[in-house]
Design a protein around this motif. Structure first.
Motif, PDB file in Angstrom:
ATOM      1  N   TYR A   1      22.404  -9.547   2.316  1.00 57.04           N
ATOM      2  CA  TYR A   1      21.373  -8.914   3.132  1.00 57.04           C
ATOM      3  C   TYR A   1      21.926  -7.640   3.746  1.00 57.04           C
ATOM      4  N   SER A   2      21.100  -6.622   3.846  1.00 56.83           N
ATOM      5  CA  SER A   2      21.523  -5.521   4.701  1.00 56.83           C
ATOM      6  C   SER A   2      20.623  -5.593   5.922  1.00 56.83           C
TER       7      SER A   2
ATOM      8  N   ALA B   1       0.856  -1.203   0.000  1.00 61.31           N
ATOM      9  CA  ALA B   1       0.000   0.000   0.000  1.00 61.31           C
ATOM     10  C   ALA B   1       0.887   1.247   0.000  1.00 61.31           C
ATOM     11  N   CYS B   2       1.901   1.265   0.855  1.00 59.49           N
ATOM     12  CA  CYS B   2       2.777   2.446   0.955  1.00 59.49           C
ATOM     13  C   CYS B   2       3.581   2.649  -0.328  1.00 59.49           C
ATOM     14  N   ARG B   3       3.893   1.554  -0.998  1.00 58.41           N
ATOM     15  CA  ARG B   3       4.697   1.657  -2.210  1.00 58.41           C
ATOM     16  C   ARG B   3       3.899   2.184  -3.402  1.00 58.41           C
TER      17      ARG B   3
ATOM     18  N   ALA C   1      12.575   2.540   6.367  1.00 59.31           N
ATOM     19  CA  ALA C   1      12.428   2.903   4.950  1.00 59.31           C
ATOM     20  C   ALA C   1      12.667   1.663   4.101  1.00 59.31           C
ATOM     21  N   ASP C   2      11.805   1.448   3.130  1.00 56.58           N
ATOM     22  CA  ASP C   2      12.019   0.343   2.192  1.00 56.58           C
ATOM     23  C   ASP C   2      13.383   0.544   1.537  1.00 56.58           C
ATOM     24  N   PRO C   3      14.262  -0.459   1.577  1.00 55.88           N
ATOM     25  CA  PRO C   3      15.630  -0.251   1.079  1.00 55.88           C
ATOM     26  C   PRO C   3      15.697   0.070  -0.414  1.00 55.88           C
ATOM     27  N   ILE C   4      14.656  -0.277  -1.163  1.00 56.43           N
ATOM     28  CA  ILE C   4      14.682   0.024  -2.611  1.00 56.43           C
ATOM     29  C   ILE C   4      13.850   1.261  -2.927  1.00 56.43           C
TER      30      ILE C   4
END
Ligand SMILES: Nc1ncnc2c1ncn2[C@@H]1O[C@H](COP(=O)(O)OP(=O)(O)OP(=O)(O)O)[C@@H](O)[C@H]1O
Ligand SMILES: [Mg+2]
Length: 281
Positions: free
Chosen positions: A273-274, A204-206, A246-249
């Protein structure tokens, strides 16, 4: 910002059970709006009333400034399509027959099936990856295939405003992203207004320009995901503790629920992985 749909003191109920009370919201034209909220809070009820499938007990829904219950069924259907939650197809219908139903607003005794109808049906089948399944019976599809057949029907209707109630239910991850990407493209390239209910807060946020969070018969927050989504709101709406990162991408808000599960303290770096594990410390 212009608006395509507005609710005015909208009150919706089943019998004397009030679900939505005196609600005033505006759906921005040419944007993607996502309704969020816990099970049973009234998202489907609200979406159905915006498509004139449910009559309000108070207030009204305006479509392009006009009271929707004063418009004819066909004129609403040319402006707005809806994919309800768990729709039912009549028995014995093929996918192609179902998708063709999306063209009903354009048919009458003068206008028979046209090249344009054919082309809209074909492109809806293509866009949802349902071409190879078009001759199968809807009853005999898997849950995800059936969901895509219904999305194809909704797209074949070719309306400027598209309402979808949990369009990604039953879909595997690839198809979830494909469908949301497709809706995003329809929005970006053709300025279609999309209003959908999604349970996946991260998606939804994306994809949403605008989020409307429903709770206690009304709106408890609305706005851009990055302006409204925080752990307090998630706690209020879903009664769940989480951390928002925050979404990393995409950089959009990403909700990591607390709760139970395995903790690992060292990650295999070779997987790339981060990992910022603030919760463990
Ligand atoms: N046809 C109906 N008759 C009576 N009550 C209903 C009807 N449909 C829904 N309700 C009730 O209205 C409330 C809101 O239902 P609604 O389907 O709008 O919720 P929702 O937010 O879409 O939930 P979910 O996330 O589970 O889909 C619920 O309490 C539900 O039990
Ligand atoms: Mg629902």
């Amino acid at each position: 910002m212009s608006e395509i749909i507005r609710t005015n003191q909208l009150t919706l109920s089943y019998g004397n059970h009030i679900i939505i009370k005196e609600l005033n919201i505006a759906i921005p034209k040419g944007e993607i709006t996502v309704l969020i909220g816990g099970n049973g809070c009234g998202k489907s009820t609200l979406l159905r009333s915006m498509a004139r499938l449910l009559k309000p007990v108070g207030g009204s829904v305006l479509l392009e400034g006009k009271a929707i219950d004063k418009l004819s069924t066909k004129s609403v259907a040319k402006k707005l399509s809806i994919l309800p939650q768990s729709p039912n197809a009549p028995e014995g219908l093929t996918v192609l027959q179902l998708v063709k139903q999306g063209r009903y607003p354009y048919q009458n005794w003068l206008n028979q099936w046209s090249k344009e109808d054919e082309q809209k049906v074909n492109s809806a089948l293509e866009a949802t990856g349902m071409n190879d399944l078009k001759d199968k019976l809807v009853d005999e599809l898997s849950g995800g295939q059936r969901q895509r057949a219904w999305i194809a029907m909704t797209l074949a209707q070719d309306t400027d405003t598209i309402l979808l109630d949990e369009p990604t239910t039953y879909l595997d991850m690839t198809h979830q992203i494909e469908i949301l990407d497709l809706l995003y493209e329809l929005n970006q390239m053709e300025q279609r207004t999309i209003v959908m209910v999604l349970h996946d807060l991260n998606l939804a946020c994306r994809y949403a320009h605008h989020i409307i969070a429903i709770q206690n018969n009304t709106v408890c927050a609305q706005g851009k995901p990055e302006d409204i989504i925080d752990s307090e709101l998630v706690k209020q709406v879903f009664a769940m503790e989480c951390q928002i990162i925050a979404d990393p991408i995409f950089g959009t808000p990403l909700c990591v629920p607390y709760g139970k599960g395995r903790y690992i303290t060292s990650l295999n770096d070779s997987k790339g992985y981060s990992h910022k594990n603030a919760h463990i410390n």
